[in-house]
Design an enzyme around this catalytic site. Structure first.
Site, PDB file in Angstrom:
ATOM      1  N   ARG A  17      78.379  10.231   8.847  1.00  0.00           N
ATOM      2  CA  ARG A  17      78.262   9.500  10.119  1.00  0.00           C
ATOM      3  C   ARG A  17      78.754   8.045   9.994  1.00  0.00           C
ATOM      4  O   ARG A  17      78.147   7.114  10.520  1.00  0.00           O
ATOM      5  CB  ARG A  17      76.819   9.542  10.644  1.00  0.00           C
ATOM      6  CG  ARG A  17      76.420  10.920  11.150  1.00  0.00           C
ATOM      7  CD  ARG A  17      75.041  10.898  11.766  1.00  0.00           C
ATOM      8  NE  ARG A  17      74.045  10.547  10.770  1.00  0.00           N
ATOM      9  CZ  ARG A  17      72.831  10.083  11.049  1.00  0.00           C
ATOM     10  NH1 ARG A  17      72.470   9.902  12.293  1.00  0.00           N
ATOM     11  NH2 ARG A  17      71.986   9.802  10.076  1.00  0.00           N
ATOM     12  N   ILE A 426      54.255  12.811  30.481  1.00  0.00           N
ATOM     13  CA  ILE A 426      55.002  14.008  30.084  1.00  0.00           C
ATOM     14  C   ILE A 426      54.735  14.386  28.627  1.00  0.00           C
ATOM     15  O   ILE A 426      55.033  15.488  28.196  1.00  0.00           O
ATOM     16  CB  ILE A 426      56.510  13.799  30.360  1.00  0.00           C
ATOM     17  CG1 ILE A 426      56.736  13.465  31.837  1.00  0.00           C
ATOM     18  CG2 ILE A 426      57.327  15.021  29.983  1.00  0.00           C
ATOM     19  CD1 ILE A 426      56.149  14.465  32.817  1.00  0.00           C
ATOM     20  N   GLU A 479      52.396  12.624  20.656  1.00  0.00           N
ATOM     21  CA  GLU A 479      53.514  13.194  19.876  1.00  0.00           C
ATOM     22  C   GLU A 479      54.005  12.296  18.733  1.00  0.00           C
ATOM     23  O   GLU A 479      55.160  12.368  18.340  1.00  0.00           O
ATOM     24  CB  GLU A 479      54.690  13.573  20.798  1.00  0.00           C
ATOM     25  CG  GLU A 479      54.305  14.587  21.862  1.00  0.00           C
ATOM     26  CD  GLU A 479      55.462  15.035  22.766  1.00  0.00           C
ATOM     27  OE1 GLU A 479      56.633  14.932  22.345  1.00  0.00           O
ATOM     28  OE2 GLU A 479      55.194  15.486  23.896  1.00  0.00           O
ATOM     29  N   ARG A 510      75.755   8.774  19.263  1.00  0.00           N
ATOM     30  CA  ARG A 510      74.548   9.591  19.141  1.00  0.00           C
ATOM     31  C   ARG A 510      74.857  10.993  18.627  1.00  0.00           C
ATOM     32  O   ARG A 510      75.743  11.668  19.129  1.00  0.00           O
ATOM     33  CB  ARG A 510      73.859   9.730  20.502  1.00  0.00           C
ATOM     34  CG  ARG A 510      73.029   8.522  20.845  1.00  0.00           C
ATOM     35  CD  ARG A 510      71.703   8.531  20.103  1.00  0.00           C
ATOM     36  NE  ARG A 510      70.750   9.424  20.722  1.00  0.00           N
ATOM     37  CZ  ARG A 510      69.893   9.054  21.666  1.00  0.00           C
ATOM     38  NH1 ARG A 510      69.869   7.823  22.111  1.00  0.00           N
ATOM     39  NH2 ARG A 510      69.052   9.928  22.170  1.00  0.00           N
ATOM     40  N   CYS A 511      74.102  11.408  17.628  1.00  0.00           N
ATOM     41  CA  CYS A 511      74.284  12.741  17.069  1.00  0.00           C
ATOM     42  C   CYS A 511      72.959  13.483  17.102  1.00  0.00           C
ATOM     43  O   CYS A 511      71.903  12.871  17.087  1.00  0.00           O
ATOM     44  CB  CYS A 511      74.741  12.647  15.617  1.00  0.00           C
ATOM     45  SG  CYS A 511      76.266  11.728  15.421  1.00  0.00           S
ATOM     46  N   ASP A 594      57.102  22.655  27.259  1.00  0.00           N
ATOM     47  CA  ASP A 594      58.286  21.981  27.790  1.00  0.00           C
ATOM     48  C   ASP A 594      59.518  22.875  27.755  1.00  0.00           C
ATOM     49  O   ASP A 594      59.799  23.511  26.744  1.00  0.00           O
ATOM     50  CB  ASP A 594      58.600  20.748  26.928  1.00  0.00           C
ATOM     51  CG  ASP A 594      57.584  19.634  27.122  1.00  0.00           C
ATOM     52  OD1 ASP A 594      57.062  19.503  28.237  1.00  0.00           O
ATOM     53  OD2 ASP A 594      57.331  18.896  26.145  1.00  0.00           O
ATOM     54  N   GLU A 660      62.189  15.908  36.464  1.00  0.00           N
ATOM     55  CA  GLU A 660      62.828  14.621  36.653  1.00  0.00           C
ATOM     56  C   GLU A 660      63.289  14.529  38.086  1.00  0.00           C
ATOM     57  O   GLU A 660      63.709  15.506  38.672  1.00  0.00           O
ATOM     58  CB  GLU A 660      64.039  14.503  35.728  1.00  0.00           C
ATOM     59  CG  GLU A 660      64.725  13.175  35.870  1.00  0.00           C
ATOM     60  CD  GLU A 660      66.209  13.337  35.979  1.00  0.00           C
ATOM     61  OE1 GLU A 660      66.856  13.501  34.952  1.00  0.00           O
ATOM     62  OE2 GLU A 660      66.726  13.286  37.100  1.00  0.00           O
ATOM     63  N   HIS A 689      64.145   6.037  31.583  1.00  0.00           N
ATOM     64  CA  HIS A 689      65.300   5.618  30.780  1.00  0.00           C
ATOM     65  C   HIS A 689      65.570   4.133  30.905  1.00  0.00           C
ATOM     66  O   HIS A 689      66.352   3.571  30.168  1.00  0.00           O
ATOM     67  CB  HIS A 689      66.530   6.414  31.190  1.00  0.00           C
ATOM     68  CG  HIS A 689      66.331   7.883  30.985  1.00  0.00           C
ATOM     69  ND1 HIS A 689      65.795   8.680  31.965  1.00  0.00           N
ATOM     70  CD2 HIS A 689      66.524   8.676  29.920  1.00  0.00           C
ATOM     71  CE1 HIS A 689      65.690   9.912  31.507  1.00  0.00           C
ATOM     72  NE2 HIS A 689      66.116   9.941  30.266  1.00  0.00           N
TER      73      HIS A 689
HETATM   74  N1  GLN Z   1      57.024  16.341  25.899  1.00  0.00           N
HETATM   75  C1  GLN Z   1      58.297  15.775  25.608  1.00  0.00           C
HETATM   76  C2  GLN Z   1      58.186  14.261  25.575  1.00  0.00           C
HETATM   77  O1  GLN Z   1      57.452  13.723  26.305  1.00  0.00           O
HETATM   78  C3  GLN Z   1      59.344  16.182  26.619  1.00  0.00           C
HETATM   79  C4  GLN Z   1      60.698  15.628  26.285  1.00  0.00           C
HETATM   80  C5  GLN Z   1      61.839  16.100  27.166  1.00  0.00           C
HETATM   81  O2  GLN Z   1      61.645  16.497  28.279  1.00  0.00           O
HETATM   82  N2  GLN Z   1      63.042  16.056  26.682  1.00  0.00           N
HETATM   83  O3  GLN Z   1      58.851  13.610  24.821  1.00  0.00           O
HETATM   84 ZN    ZN Z   2      62.112  15.381  30.182  1.00  0.00          ZN
END
Ligand code: GLN
Ligand code: ZN
Length: 752
Positions: A17, A426, A479, A510-511, A594, A660, A689
């Site tokens: 990379r 989420i 998480e 980004r990879c 998810d 989303e 984001h």
């Molecule tokens: N549960 C994951 C998080 O909150 C969902 C991520 C995603 O939707 N890409 O990071």
């Molecule tokens: Zn998401």
């Protein structure tokens, strides 16, 4: 008959990379423009040398890019959108795209948003969407410069460019229509091709993957008109298609070009059409024979036999042996994976190894004979008969919850006792530097498992405390223990391997490092129960169990091909089903599974959608079907354009979905006008984001819009995705505002 070996494109990042590091170094001001250029030149030289050493005769140039090949193409065609033009023309000396301008188009600059980014066909590569707001013009033939550089170094380069049909298909009208610019666009292409011919170029690869999408009569006629105009006898123009069978095969192969490249790996469509319609005898056929999209070593005997069938049937003027598509979508080389078990290593091939396969096959085809001892897949590695049996014995009822949604939701409400417009997130909370550092230390063996787990527990406790303080209704554990939502589970299930250097470009620098599913999947022990139950022990509010769904795990991995994808999905689903039941047994009342990648797994042609959606929906249902009616199942999806799969989403039968919505400014809401969706739903009320803190009022705007089409009892309040990439200092005030918005909405609703 002429037989040549060729490649369609090579990974751009370098084996370690190097490009990523150089780009990020340049963006942060740590290295100079010259250093970035040197790195790029070295990677290209190295790539050409690797291909030459492997015995590839036609070596692509122009496949490399500092950021994205569609961006490079747009620039070559002079399509610099208005908002960047002043950057590109600093002293009024005419447009010249320097690095600052180039990267502004790619990544945005102050007050100047970047070009939009979206998925390149059904890959995980993202391209920048060209905008049409000015007539094309000849800017700089950068392809010619790259050709000359490679030529001087002693290679036999084949310039690669994106063809006009695909380019336009993937562009966005912004003031000018595609029709408006087509004539000028073609004249620029002609200039580029003429300059290449004058420089002595013999072969040009013009990529038209757009031809494998569904096409209308009007579109194929347009393609015919385009190539009528580009037809030239000054060089060999190879029209290259990939990612599936071409639409209108019999018309595509008769376009006025020297050769047609077809993908014979992805589907049988091209082969069937070849058998049906034949192939023009005055043309060269590019045979996509080894897989550019997956990592399994080619079964050389099978590939050789396939090539012979194709050659016999086509009777073409010549053939070119090549991969099914650019090798951009593969990691660089298996050589770096020194820790892999030998029985797994020997069944894998990354980009560099593909080159060897092409050379070997080309040689064999030239000699009409295979050497002894070529690789052939004989036996399956690590088969698990009990897993296969479990999939085989699945019955209709294994995919179905015991009670209807109406019954379930009442029982769940009794247990959960949630307010109107429940608030939640989420799943992930900020993965700050300390989290990544501790994980790295643990992986290097610098801290013990106990120390690492203690650290994660502290993070969870902090996170639960923050959520309680803010006043959220349904909490998450955060998480912190997960590097990545797919890799984490891949490491805990059998049948997966994760590589060390198996990086594939996703966009720009980004990879991603997709896990490889090489054998039957099983779950030796619980994967998330320890963390979730710990988090739950700290609070009286419900904590959501958090899992990644089977379709997402599948779509974000390299998948074995000896059994159908659907069967792999069911295997993963069964492992997750056991996890779901363990969580339920441990007292977890809400479990989120998810599935952000369901939408992007859709096949390129509409006719294949229903088969995919059928097993994808079933795999998801399999994960949660056996839970008690009281247990509430959530799912989460990101990225817009759910309109066309809303029924499938409904059929997944989760009690609550979050999608989303804020980036599409709530456009998705209207979908629910026509579709009578009755289950719980949270349409993200702010865009995670962006680092900014959203106001109460803007979230209320979205929520009120939701209430125009949804019943109050259905509506959940949550951000639009995980908060992992954000900072605590943004997350806390944003969620505080979200809670205020939910409270106001409750007041408004109760008054009415
Ligand atoms: N549960 C994951 C998080 O909150 C969902 C991520 C995603 O939707 N890409 O990071
Ligand atoms: Zn998401």
């Amino acid at each position: 008959m002429e037989i040549l070996s060729s490649n369609l494109g090579y990974p751009r990042m370098g084996a370690k990379r190097e490009l990523k590091k150089a780009l990020e170094g340049y963006w942060s001001g740590k290295i100079s423009e010259e250093e970035l250029k040197d790195t790029a030149t070295n990677i290209q030289k190295q790539n050409w040398q690797t291909q030459k050493d492997a015995g590839i005769e036609l070596i692509p140039v122009g496949d490399f890019s500092y950021y994205d090949h569609m961006l490079d193409m747009a620039i070559m065609l002079g399509l610099i959108p208005e908002r960047f033009r002043h950057l590109a023309d600093k002293q009024g000396n005419g447009i010249k795209v320097d690095f600052p301008t180039y990267f502004a188009m790619a990544r945005g600059a102050k007050d100047t948003p970047a070009l939009e980014m979206t998925k390149w066909f059904d890959t995980n590569y993202h391209y920048l969407v060209p905008e049409l707001d000015i007539q094309p013009s000849v800017l700089e033939n950068s392809l010619l410069a790259k050709y000359q550089m490679a030529k001087e170094l002693g290679f036999n380069p084949k310039p690669v460019l994106v063809g006009p049909y695909t380019f336009l298909k993937l562009s966005k009208e912004a003031g000018l229509s595609k029709k408006d610019i087509l004539p000028e666009l073609l004249s620029v292409y002609k200039v580029i091709l003429t300059q290449l011919a004058e420089a002595g170029v013999q072969w040009v690869q013009i990529d038209e993957p757009g031809l494998v999408l569904d096409m209308t009569e009007e579109e194929i006629s347009q393609v015919e008109a385009i190539y009528q105009q580009l037809a030239t006898d000054r060089l060999n123009l190879i029209l290259q298609t990939y990612f599936g069978g071409v639409s209108f095969y019999e018309r595509v192969v008769n376009l006025p070009v020297s050769g047609i490249g077809l993908d014979f790996v992805r589907t049988e469509e091209n082969l069937e059409n070849l058998n049906k319609y034949g192939f023009p005898q005055d043309k060269i056929l590019g045979i996509g024979l080894v897989n550019g999209r997956n990592v399994w070593r080619t079964d050389i005997k099978k590939a050789f036999a396939l090539a012979q069938t194709i050659i016999e049937k086509a009777r073409s003027k010549g053939v070119i042996i090549q991969p099914s598509c650019s090798l951009l979508h593969l990691p660089v080389t298996i050589e770096l994976e020194t820790k892999l078990a030998p029985e797994i290593r020997t069944i894998l091939a990354f980009a560099k190894e593909r080159l060897g396969e092409i050379a070997l096959l080309t040689e064999a085809i030239k000699n009409a004979k295979l050497p002894e001892d070529v690789f052939s897949h004989e036996r399956e590695v690590h088969a698990l008969p009990e897993v296969k049996e479990r999939v085989r014995s699945l019955e209709e009822r294994d995919f179905k919850r015991g009670e209807s949604y109406e019954v379930r939701s009442q029982r769940q409400q009794k247990v959960l006792n949630l307010p109107l417009f429940p608030t939640t997130t989420i799943g992930s909370f900020p993965q700050t530097k300390d989290v990544r550092q501790m994980r790295a230390k643990f992986n290097r063996g610098e801290i013990t498992q106990e120390e690492y787990e203690q650290f994660i527990r502290e993070k969870m406790a902090f996170c639960i405390g923050v959520q309680e303080g803010i006043g959220l209704d349904v909490l998450v554990h955060g998480e912190f223990e997960r590097s990545d939502m797919v890799e984490y589970f891949a490491q805990k299930m059998t049948g997966f391997i994760v590589t060390k250097h198996g990086w594939v470009q996703s966009y720009g620098s980004r990879c991603v490092r997709p896990p490889i599913i090489y054998a039957d999947v099983s779950r030796p022990s619980p994967m998330t129960v320890k963390e979730i139950t710990y988090a739950q022990s700290l609070t009286s509010k419900p904590v959501k169990g958090m899992l990644t769904g089977p379709v997402t795990i599948l779509n974000w991995s390299f998948v074995r091909e000896d059994i159908p994808r659907s069967e792999v999905a069911y295997q993963i689903a069964l492992a997750l089903r056991d996890e779901v039941l363990d969580l339920e047994k441990a007292g977890i009342k809400i479990i989120q599974i998810d599935e952000p990648a369901v939408r992007e797994g859709l096949p390129l042609k509409k006719k294949d959608w229903s088969a995919y959606l059928d097993w994808a929906v079933k795999a998801f249902r399999l994960t949660h079907a056996p839970v008690k009616p009281e247990t509430q199942i959530h799912t989460h999806m990101c990225y817009a354009e759910f309109q066309d799969i809303i029924e499938a989403i409904d059929a997944m039968d989760a009690d609550v979905i979050s999608i989303e919505c804020s980036r599409s400014r709530g456009d998705i809401i209207s979908t629910f006008e026509d579709h009578h969706y009755r289950k719980g739903i949270g349409l993200g009320v702010y865009d995670i984001h962006s680092p900014r803190v959203p106001s109460v009022e803007e979230m209320l705007v979205i929520l009120r819009r939701c209430l125009k089409v949804l019943r109050p009892e259905q509506l959940w309040v949550n951000p639009d995705c995980g908060l992992k990439t954000r900072q605590w200092k943004e997350v806390i005030p944003s969620l505080q505002n979200m809670i205020i918005a939910a409270k106001r909405l409750r007041e408004e609703t109760q008054k009415n």
